[in-house]
Design a protein around this motif. Structure first.
Motif, mmCIF file in Angstrom:
data_model
loop_
_atom_site.group_PDB
_atom_site.id
_atom_site.type_symbol
_atom_site.label_atom_id
_atom_site.label_comp_id
_atom_site.label_asym_id
_atom_site.label_seq_id
_atom_site.Cartn_x
_atom_site.Cartn_y
_atom_site.Cartn_z
ATOM 1 N N GLY A 1 -4.128 4.343 -6.055
ATOM 2 C CA GLY A 1 -4.745 3.053 -6.418
ATOM 3 C C GLY A 1 -3.560 2.013 -6.781
ATOM 4 O O GLY A 1 -2.380 2.317 -6.589
ATOM 5 N N ARG B 1 -10.232 9.310 -1.361
ATOM 6 C CA ARG B 1 -9.154 10.177 -2.282
ATOM 7 C C ARG B 1 -9.600 11.523 -2.627
ATOM 8 O O ARG B 1 -8.902 12.487 -2.576
ATOM 9 N N LYS C 1 0.206 3.997 -2.789
ATOM 10 C CA LYS C 1 -0.345 5.188 -2.076
ATOM 11 C C LYS C 1 -0.220 6.571 -2.899
ATOM 12 O O LYS C 1 -1.440 7.014 -3.190
ATOM 13 N N THR D 1 0.793 -1.271 0.029
ATOM 14 C CA THR D 1 -0.015 0.051 0.052
ATOM 15 C C THR D 1 0.807 1.371 -0.003
ATOM 16 O O THR D 1 0.593 2.325 -0.690
ATOM 17 N N TYR E 1 -4.717 5.909 -0.154
ATOM 18 C CA TYR E 1 -4.952 4.615 -0.303
ATOM 19 C C TYR E 1 -4.494 3.642 0.383
ATOM 20 O O TYR E 1 -3.285 3.838 0.887
ATOM 21 N N PRO E 2 -5.023 2.693 1.189
ATOM 22 C CA PRO E 2 -6.574 2.433 1.070
ATOM 23 C C PRO E 2 -7.365 3.206 1.906
ATOM 24 O O PRO E 2 -6.934 3.376 3.021
ATOM 25 N N GLY E 3 -8.416 3.908 1.189
ATOM 26 C CA GLY E 3 -9.211 4.773 2.097
ATOM 27 C C GLY E 3 -10.089 3.986 2.981
ATOM 28 O O GLY E 3 -10.543 5.037 3.773
ATOM 29 N N GLU F 1 -14.122 -0.096 -3.471
ATOM 30 C CA GLU F 1 -13.552 0.814 -4.441
ATOM 31 C C GLU F 1 -14.265 2.302 -4.077
ATOM 32 O O GLU F 1 -13.616 3.111 -4.320
ATOM 33 N N ASP G 1 -12.516 3.703 -1.329
ATOM 34 C CA ASP G 1 -11.156 4.282 -1.675
ATOM 35 C C ASP G 1 -11.225 5.711 -2.511
ATOM 36 O O ASP G 1 -10.463 6.679 -2.395
ATOM 37 N N GLY H 1 -12.435 -4.775 -2.483
ATOM 38 C CA GLY H 1 -11.940 -3.618 -3.414
ATOM 39 C C GLY H 1 -12.502 -3.885 -4.748
ATOM 40 O O GLY H 1 -12.602 -2.935 -5.736
#
Ligand code: KG4
Ligand code: ZN
Length: 386
Positions: free
Chosen positions: A48, A217, A44, A40, A223-225, A210, A213, A183
């Protein structure tokens, strides 16, 4: 049965060594070695996962993860030095080749076989370049060690991992309904028995993870949100913030068991447009309202599917099932409205991607005597039900 499992479908490189046993109908899994490294931090800055970068990182990490898992399982022997000395070369081959190369086999040909019965590897769904790295490595080890290599569906791994409570799977009452939220997937799948899947609902656009995320953003969160939104939302709930706007609950009242999350994401985008400088408190409010909207839709659609199918068990799996609020709301719903339905969520550490779930799924397949082809390929779009 002792299983070596490899998972490289997305941005986690994971290797596990699991001992599966069965006594009086109870299946138990003992994790002997478990090594996992997440990419990640690398993805980041791009917001994605980049498939080619994921591929390179898996190629780099696989041998070190295997050695780590072997050491943890106390199965490491000096003979593995062969493989540890070739890390750089193996990495290059795994990154370059989309099929099993002779050079890779040559490099590991002297590596001693540990006491394993089976190698399991994720064959899909996921990012194909990333999947290939794990598959080629698994096949090379299988060839050199003379072990069978079983392809595993990543989503089946998520289903089975939810059923493992305290290291064991007791009896499961079928039909069982599985809500898979990750995701890349948002699906409702009906299981009439072990390993039998029928797709009864799915997202028509974005997957839940998704959406988490992407919304993260938009709020400037890395990421990952998912976990970050979840943290902000729970802080909003603690403060009891009153939220001066509402977000849509897409398809809440539609008759089908399908989902749609892209409209919700767009609604957040427009709503954020009115809040140019996001204060921490505004972010918290958006996070809570977004999480509430998603949860409401998931709970409602799943309840509808439970009623329609008469399922006796509900299984929630996939990375988003780590979400505390979603877990809590489902727990309440099940307790109040479906008290006769058994309810399973994965242990926190088995919620997001890992290789223990791949080993567990492999055992369930092996005990059922399911046959498979060893010349399988990576299938990015592999699905559970039709
Ligand atoms: O299953 P997973 O590890 O990988 C895939 O197979 O996709 O799921 C990853 C997804 C990401 O979108 C991540 O943001 C989300 O799961 N996620 C969460 C939480 N933890 C991970 N979403 C909401 N709340 C969380 N606590
Ligand atoms: Zn996953």
């Amino acid at each position: 049965m002792r299983i070596l499992a490899i998972e490289t479908s997305c941005d986690e490189t994971a290797v596990s060594i699991v001992e599966a046993t069965e006594t009086s109908g109870v299946i138990s899994f003992t994790v002997l070695g478990n090594a996992l490294v997440s990419q990640t931090d690398i993805h980041k800055e791009f917001g994605g996962v980049f498939p080619m970068m994921a591929k390179r990182e898996h190629a780099k990490a696989l041998v070190p993860m295997l050695l780590k898992a072997l050491k943890e399982a106390r199965l490491y022997e000096p003979e593995y030095c062969d493989i540890s000395q070739s890390v750089g070369e193996i990495e290059k081959l795994l990154e370059r080749e989309d099929s099993l190369s002779k050079s890779l086999l040559d490099l590991i040909s002297n590596t001693k076989k540990p006491a394993f019965d089976l190698i399991a590897v994720t064959a899909g769904p996921g990012l194909e370049p990333a999947l290939w790295v794990g598959i080629n490595f698994a096949k090379a080890l299988g060839r050199v060690w003379g072990l069978p290599v079983m392809p595993i569906n990543h989503m089946e791994g998520h289903v089975i991992s939810s059923l493992i409570a305290g290291g064991s799977i007791a009896e499961v009452a079928f039909p069982a309904l599985a809500l898979l939220i990750s995701g890349g997937h948002t699906e409702l799948v009906l299981m009439k028995d072990w390993l039998s899947y029928e797709l009864i609902g799915a997202t028509r656009d974005d997957a839940v993870g998704e959406a988490f995320d992407k919304v993260a953003r938009m709020m400037g969160l890395a990421y990952p949100g998912g976990p970050k939104i979840s943290k902000l939302a729970s802080s909003a709930r603690e403060k009891n913030l009153s939220i001066p706007f509402t977000l849509p609950r897409p398809m809440l009242h539609a008759d089908s068991c399908d989902f749609s999350f892209s409209g919700l994401k767009t609604a957040v985008l427009y709503a954020l447009g009115d809040h140019k400088d996001l204060t921490d408190e505004t972010k918290e409010m958006f996070a809570q309202e977004f999480e509430d909207a998603v949860t409401e839709v998931l709970v409602k659609k799943t309840s509808k599917a439970l009623e329609q199918t008469g399922a006796r068990t509900l299984i929630i799996g996939g990375g988003v099932s780590a979400n505390q609020h979603i877990r809590e709301e489902f727990r309440k719903k099940m307790e109040n409205e479906f008290p006769g339905v058994a309810f399973f969520v994965p242990d926190r550490e088995l919620s997001t991607d890992n290789a223990v779930m791949i080993a567990a799924a492999a055992y369930i397949r092996a005990r059922a005597g399911v046959t498979y082809r060893e010349d399988f390929i990576a299938s990015g779009q592999l699905s559970l039900g039709k």
